[in-house]
Design an enzyme around this catalytic site. Structure first.
Site, PDB file in Angstrom:
ATOM      1  CE  LYS A 112      -0.635  -0.249   5.059  1.00 36.87           C
ATOM      2  NZ  LYS A 112      -0.723   0.562   5.944  1.00 36.87           N
ATOM      3  NE  ARG A 145      -2.275  -7.974   8.160  1.00 30.66           N
ATOM      4  CZ  ARG A 145      -2.845  -8.285   9.220  1.00 30.66           C
ATOM      5  NH1 ARG A 145      -3.588  -9.528   9.391  1.00 30.66           N
ATOM      6  NH2 ARG A 145      -2.837  -7.377  10.253  1.00 30.66           N
ATOM      7  CG  HIS A 158      -3.056  -4.123  12.303  1.00 32.08           C
ATOM      8  ND1 HIS A 158      -1.970  -4.674  11.623  1.00 32.08           N
ATOM      9  CD2 HIS A 158      -3.115  -2.637  12.251  1.00 32.08           C
ATOM     10  CE1 HIS A 158      -1.175  -3.738  11.377  1.00 32.08           C
ATOM     11  NE2 HIS A 158      -1.626  -2.757  11.744  1.00 32.08           N
ATOM     12  NE  ARG A 192      -6.102   0.426  11.842  1.00 31.97           N
ATOM     13  CZ  ARG A 192      -4.919   0.332  11.053  1.00 31.97           C
ATOM     14  NH1 ARG A 192      -4.163   1.432  10.830  1.00 31.97           N
ATOM     15  NH2 ARG A 192      -4.389  -0.789  10.655  1.00 31.97           N
ATOM     16  CB  CYS A 212      12.516  26.296  -0.275  1.00 28.57           C
ATOM     17  SG  CYS A 212      13.516  27.339   0.510  1.00 28.57           S
ATOM     18  CE1 TYR A 220      10.358  32.225   0.495  1.00 30.55           C
ATOM     19  CE2 TYR A 220      10.533  29.821   0.634  1.00 30.55           C
ATOM     20  CZ  TYR A 220      10.129  30.856   0.028  1.00 30.55           C
ATOM     21  OH  TYR A 220       9.711  31.051  -1.265  1.00 30.55           O
ATOM     22  CG  ASP A 250       9.895  23.993  -5.526  1.00 29.50           C
ATOM     23  OD1 ASP A 250       8.866  23.135  -5.487  1.00 29.50           O
ATOM     24  OD2 ASP A 250       9.769  25.373  -5.771  1.00 29.50           O
TER      25      ASP A 250
END
Ligand SMILES: Cc1ncc(COP(=O)(O)O)c(C=O)c1O
Length: 374
Positions: free
Chosen positions: A38, A221, A165, A136, A312, A265, A314
């Site tokens: 997943k 699993r 689980h 859950r 930042c 920044y 990027d």
């Protein structure tokens, strides 16, 4: 092929295959192995991770969403495939058509699956999720016998697996874990008294697979460990895992900044002396958490360097130590090995106050994945 960019993720499918073999060797012969792919294979590429693990002896694949399951099918992988949580009832026809096994937790969904199976003239397997204490998803332990008897009368669907689980499998000596193990054993015993024996009982995630053989049942699993990452501190020293992901870039600019000049920044880092600064075009949109600003190490030229100023979207900046010759295009390692130095995902997770799972998934955001051999 991605367009040229000074930032990428390297994945070693051979390492995934080795980890699967190592994990499988912990389980008794005949125990099935589900490769949990997943979240795009925890950032490693779901299809490639699936292929590597199936080649190493996994027989099941586990995903979280219908889209993830369809990606596996579209890649031509036709074997057993489980969605680890109950999907929306609207998805049932897709599941039946593509042989995708669903986790069942509600009667509403089970009824919809049954109707779809009958329409298709098929016997459709499902796995029942039991909530043994994580709170859950899952049918509560006390409700399991009634639910299973109710489900037995639904046409077109067959109970193939019963699963749970663990919330604390990575915590040594945890009482809640022991109680979950016990409750799951009780559920299996209660089903037996009703003469219900699902083909597969399964519970163990990576931590339980490594630390608790009594939880292996018919299938384990594993997610995080097959990618070469430890599920927690307790498994270090218990198993040898090979990390499959490295994160790399190239220096896009080298410059000198003067005493007192700030970087990035907010100018949160200011030069205590004239300093050489390298820019690397990888940022938080690529999965480098901004909370790592001014804290994370980076490898250049085989040396550990300090990342400086805010990360930042990027780009990020690195202080080049005196005497190190760094040039445009030099390789930078954010995760992985360079010369004798190494940065592991756990180090970044610790600095970001999170877990390696989140760091690994994050790097999938925008970086090209390159598959390499080892
Ligand atoms: C139901 C289920 N089983 C197995 C796993 C794999 O867990 P891990 O990555 O800790 O091995 C997960 C992951 O969260 C899960 O949700």
């Amino acid at each position: 092929m991605a367009s040229p960019r000074y930032g990428w993720v390297e994945i070693d499918p051979g390492a995934i295959a080795r980890n699967v073999r190592t994990l499988k060797a912990l389980t008794p012969p005949g125990t099935a192995f589900m490769a949990v792919v997943k979240a795009d294979g925890y950032g490693h590429g779901a299809v490639e991770a699936a292929r590597a693990s199936l080649g190493a002896g996994a027989s099941w694949l586990g995903v979280a969403t219908v889209d993830e399951a369809l990606e596996i099918r579209e890649a031509g992988l036709t074997g057993p495939l489980l969605i680890l949580a109950e999907p929306p009832a609207e998805a049932v026809d897709l599941l039946v058509r593509h042989d995708i096994t669903a986790t069942v937790t509600t009667r509403e969904f089970a009824s919809a699956l049954s109707r779809s199976a009958v329409r298709a003239g098929r016997q459709v397997p499902y796995h029942l999720k039991v909530d043994t204490g994580m709170n859950r998803i899952g049918v509560r332990v006390a409700d399991v016998p009634d639910t299973v008897i109710w489900l037995r009368d639904l046409p077109g669907v067959v109970l193939d697996g019963v699963m749970t689980h663990f919330a604390t499998a990575d915590v040594p000596g945890d009482w809640e874990f022991a109680r979950q193990v016990e409750r799951f054993a009780d559920v299996i015993a209660a089903l037996r008294t009703e003469r219900i024996r699902p083909r597969l009982a399964h519970a163990a995630n990576s931590a339980a697979t490594i630390l608790h053989p009594e939880t292996h049942h018919d299938m384990v699993r594993c997610g995080i460990a097959m990618y070469g990452l430890h599920p927690g501190g307790a498994t270090y020293g218990r198993i040898d895992l090979a990390p499959a992901m490295s994160v790399k870039g190239r220096v896009s600019l080298v410059k000198r900044v003067g005493l007192g000049e700030g970087v990035s920044y907010g100018l949160t880092w200011q030069a205590p002396a004239p300093t050489t600064v390298a820019t690397v075009p990888i940022g938080y949109a690529d999965g480098v958490h901004r909370v790592l600003s001014n804290r994370m190490p980076v490898l250049i030229g085989g040396h550990r360097c300090r990342q400086i100023g805010r990360v930042c979207m990027d780009q990020l900046m690195v202080e080049v130590p005196d005497g190190l010759d760094v040039r445009l295009g030099d390789e930078v390692v954010l995760v992985g090995q360079q010369g004798e130095e190494r940065i592991i995902m756990d180090e970044l997770a610790g600095l970001a106050d999170t877990i390696n799972y989140e760091i690994a998934c994050g790097f999938a955001l925008r970086l090209e994945r390159r598959f390499v051999g080892s």
